[in-house]
Design an enzyme around this catalytic site. Structure first.
Site, mmCIF file in Angstrom:
data_model
loop_
_atom_site.group_PDB
_atom_site.id
_atom_site.type_symbol
_atom_site.label_atom_id
_atom_site.label_comp_id
_atom_site.label_asym_id
_atom_site.label_seq_id
_atom_site.Cartn_x
_atom_site.Cartn_y
_atom_site.Cartn_z
ATOM 1 N N HIS A 227 49.959 46.343 34.609
ATOM 2 C CA HIS A 227 50.268 46.460 36.269
ATOM 3 C C HIS A 227 50.983 47.833 36.338
ATOM 4 O O HIS A 227 50.612 48.663 37.165
ATOM 5 C CB HIS A 227 51.261 45.366 36.368
ATOM 6 C CG HIS A 227 50.904 44.053 36.416
ATOM 7 N ND1 HIS A 227 51.125 43.046 35.469
ATOM 8 C CD2 HIS A 227 49.753 43.276 37.053
ATOM 9 C CE1 HIS A 227 50.455 41.964 35.710
ATOM 10 N NE2 HIS A 227 49.603 42.025 36.699
ATOM 11 N N GLN B 296 42.634 30.536 43.738
ATOM 12 C CA GLN B 296 41.672 30.954 42.553
ATOM 13 C C GLN B 296 41.909 30.224 41.357
ATOM 14 O O GLN B 296 41.229 30.663 40.254
ATOM 15 C CB GLN B 296 41.809 32.434 42.290
ATOM 16 C CG GLN B 296 43.169 32.980 42.094
ATOM 17 C CD GLN B 296 43.133 34.543 41.889
ATOM 18 O OE1 GLN B 296 43.577 35.169 42.920
ATOM 19 N NE2 GLN B 296 43.300 35.316 40.919
ATOM 20 N N SER C 225 48.192 40.990 29.058
ATOM 21 C CA SER C 225 47.692 39.940 30.004
ATOM 22 C C SER C 225 48.685 39.081 30.186
ATOM 23 O O SER C 225 49.737 38.764 29.189
ATOM 24 C CB SER C 225 46.549 39.256 29.500
ATOM 25 O OG SER C 225 46.455 38.021 30.255
ATOM 26 N N SER C 226 49.223 38.547 31.432
ATOM 27 C CA SER C 226 50.245 37.938 31.688
ATOM 28 C C SER C 226 50.106 36.587 30.883
ATOM 29 O O SER C 226 51.084 35.828 30.641
ATOM 30 C CB SER C 226 50.334 37.475 33.097
ATOM 31 O OG SER C 226 50.548 38.585 33.932
ATOM 32 N N ARG C 227 48.873 35.981 30.589
ATOM 33 C CA ARG C 227 48.504 34.988 29.894
ATOM 34 C C ARG C 227 48.983 34.828 28.444
ATOM 35 O O ARG C 227 48.783 33.863 27.762
ATOM 36 C CB ARG C 227 47.064 34.472 30.158
ATOM 37 C CG ARG C 227 47.174 33.825 31.620
ATOM 38 C CD ARG C 227 45.722 33.098 31.788
ATOM 39 N NE ARG C 227 45.624 32.401 33.106
ATOM 40 C CZ ARG C 227 44.914 32.997 34.253
ATOM 41 N NH1 ARG C 227 44.516 33.984 34.203
ATOM 42 N NH2 ARG C 227 45.105 32.242 35.212
ATOM 43 N N GLN D 74 40.377 47.377 34.347
ATOM 44 C CA GLN D 74 39.068 46.979 33.880
ATOM 45 C C GLN D 74 38.983 45.668 33.133
ATOM 46 O O GLN D 74 37.945 45.006 32.844
ATOM 47 C CB GLN D 74 38.788 47.979 32.803
ATOM 48 C CG GLN D 74 37.104 47.902 32.576
ATOM 49 C CD GLN D 74 36.799 48.634 31.319
ATOM 50 O OE1 GLN D 74 37.008 49.902 31.450
ATOM 51 N NE2 GLN D 74 35.921 48.263 30.545
ATOM 52 N N LYS D 75 40.185 44.891 32.729
ATOM 53 C CA LYS D 75 40.131 43.822 31.917
ATOM 54 C C LYS D 75 39.357 42.764 32.848
ATOM 55 O O LYS D 75 38.640 42.027 32.320
ATOM 56 C CB LYS D 75 41.433 43.421 31.599
ATOM 57 C CG LYS D 75 41.328 42.145 30.656
ATOM 58 C CD LYS D 75 42.750 41.726 30.155
ATOM 59 C CE LYS D 75 43.810 41.170 31.025
ATOM 60 N NZ LYS D 75 43.041 39.737 31.593
ATOM 61 N N GLU E 199 52.501 46.153 31.075
ATOM 62 C CA GLU E 199 52.097 47.720 31.069
ATOM 63 C C GLU E 199 50.905 47.890 31.776
ATOM 64 O O GLU E 199 50.523 48.838 32.395
ATOM 65 C CB GLU E 199 51.823 48.285 29.693
ATOM 66 C CG GLU E 199 53.136 48.441 28.808
ATOM 67 C CD GLU E 199 53.984 49.530 29.506
ATOM 68 O OE1 GLU E 199 53.408 50.560 30.052
ATOM 69 O OE2 GLU E 199 55.231 49.562 29.830
ATOM 70 N N GLN F 247 35.662 40.668 38.346
ATOM 71 C CA GLN F 247 36.436 40.767 39.656
ATOM 72 C C GLN F 247 36.260 41.979 40.239
ATOM 73 O O GLN F 247 35.942 42.060 41.734
ATOM 74 C CB GLN F 247 38.019 40.584 39.144
ATOM 75 C CG GLN F 247 38.891 40.675 40.596
ATOM 76 C CD GLN F 247 40.393 40.377 40.214
ATOM 77 O OE1 GLN F 247 40.779 39.120 40.359
ATOM 78 N NE2 GLN F 247 41.344 41.280 39.828
#
Ligand code: PAF
Length: 271
Positions: free
Chosen positions: A28, A52, A176-178, A139-140, A26, A144
């Site tokens: 993205h 990275q 998060s994807s993780r 913002q997470k 969500e 970055q």
């Protein structure tokens, strides 16, 4: 990609750009929807950037679901998905590095040497290829964003940057994807990270000015997660990312912690 960008520019269409590493959630989609609202053409990139990740990190296991992501992008009326190969982005003979002083050494930088250099390199390449009018970030990944903003200013990159709020599950856990690395119990307990941030925020809003006291309280909440390994829990200046002693002005509360196989980061800004 360049031909498509040229056509857009000739037609005076504005380009909104969402750089991603795929495995859409969500967060993205919220960036894509904002780009859709603000610009004529929405381009997203899906590229898991090897530069990275350190050798010990999860480059090989990072979730990959290109077909599913393309379907999701279509549903959101994305105009173009740019998904280059590693070889296309970094052909044989690639030698250039992008470095920045100070900001990349703070917070996550202390635990992920070289990470932000890799991020800056790929983002600058993508900006050069896609030439967006506006680029969107979540913002997470606050650090970055601050680093990319500095790079854009320092190198006169012609793009506007937008940072959109972190999207959260009902439990408060930042999407998060993780998060797919988390087992059921870990996922439940990971909500302590946001709970700690909110508790820190509450203390500050109630007048606490000692960062040490706020950090101690936040750490005590994060430590309730079984087997957690804390990388950092900080109250930092929101612009310089430097930890503060006395809280005055806008601060960033930020946490990074390893739970099982996942390294999670989260933050909130307290004006
Ligand atoms: O935030 C990310 O997903 C990545 O760091 C980015 C900006 C796509 C660069 O690889």
């Amino acid at each position: 990609m360049r031909n498509f960008v040229r056509e857009c520019k000739e037609k005076k269409l504005t380009i909104g750009f969402v750089p991603t590493m795929g495995a859409f959630h969500e967060g993205h989609l919220s960036l894509i929807r904002q780009a859709r609202k603000e610009t004529d053409i929405v381009i997203i990139s899906i590229f898991i950037n090897p530069l990275q990740f350190s050798a010990l990190e999860d480059y090989d296991t990072y979730p990959r679901q290109l077909e599913k992501d393309i379907k999701l992008a279509k549903q959101e009326n994305v105009d173009c998905v740019f998904a280059p190969s590693v070889h296309e982005m970094y052909p044989k003979g690639f030698l250039t590095k992008i470095e920045q002083d100070v900001l990349p050494e703070k917070l996550c930088g202390a635990f992920r040497p070289g990470h932000f250099s890799g991020v800056m390199c790929v983002v600058l390449k993508l900006f050069n290829i896609i030439q967006p009018d506006i680029a969107y970030f979540g913002q997470k990944d606050y650090q970055q964003f601050v680093i990319i903003k500095r790079m854009v200013l320092d190198l006169n990159v012609n793009v506007q940057l937008r940072m959109l709020p972190t999207v959260r599950e009902k439990s408060g856990l930042a999407v998060s994807s993780r998060n797919v690395y988390l087992k059921k119990r870990e996922r439940q307990e990971a909500t302590n990270i946001y709970r700690a941030l909110k508790e820190g925020e509450k203390m500050i809003r109630q007048g606490e000015t000692s960062a040490a006291k706020v950090v101690a309280r936040m750490k005590s909440i994060v430590r309730q997660i079984k087997g957690v390994k804390i990388d950092y829990v900080v109250v930092a200046n929101a612009s310089t990312l430097e930890p503060v002693n006395e809280i005055k002005g806008k601060v960033l509360l930020a946490i990074a912690a390893k739970i099982g196989k996942a390294r999670l980061i989260d933050n909130i800004l307290v004006p």
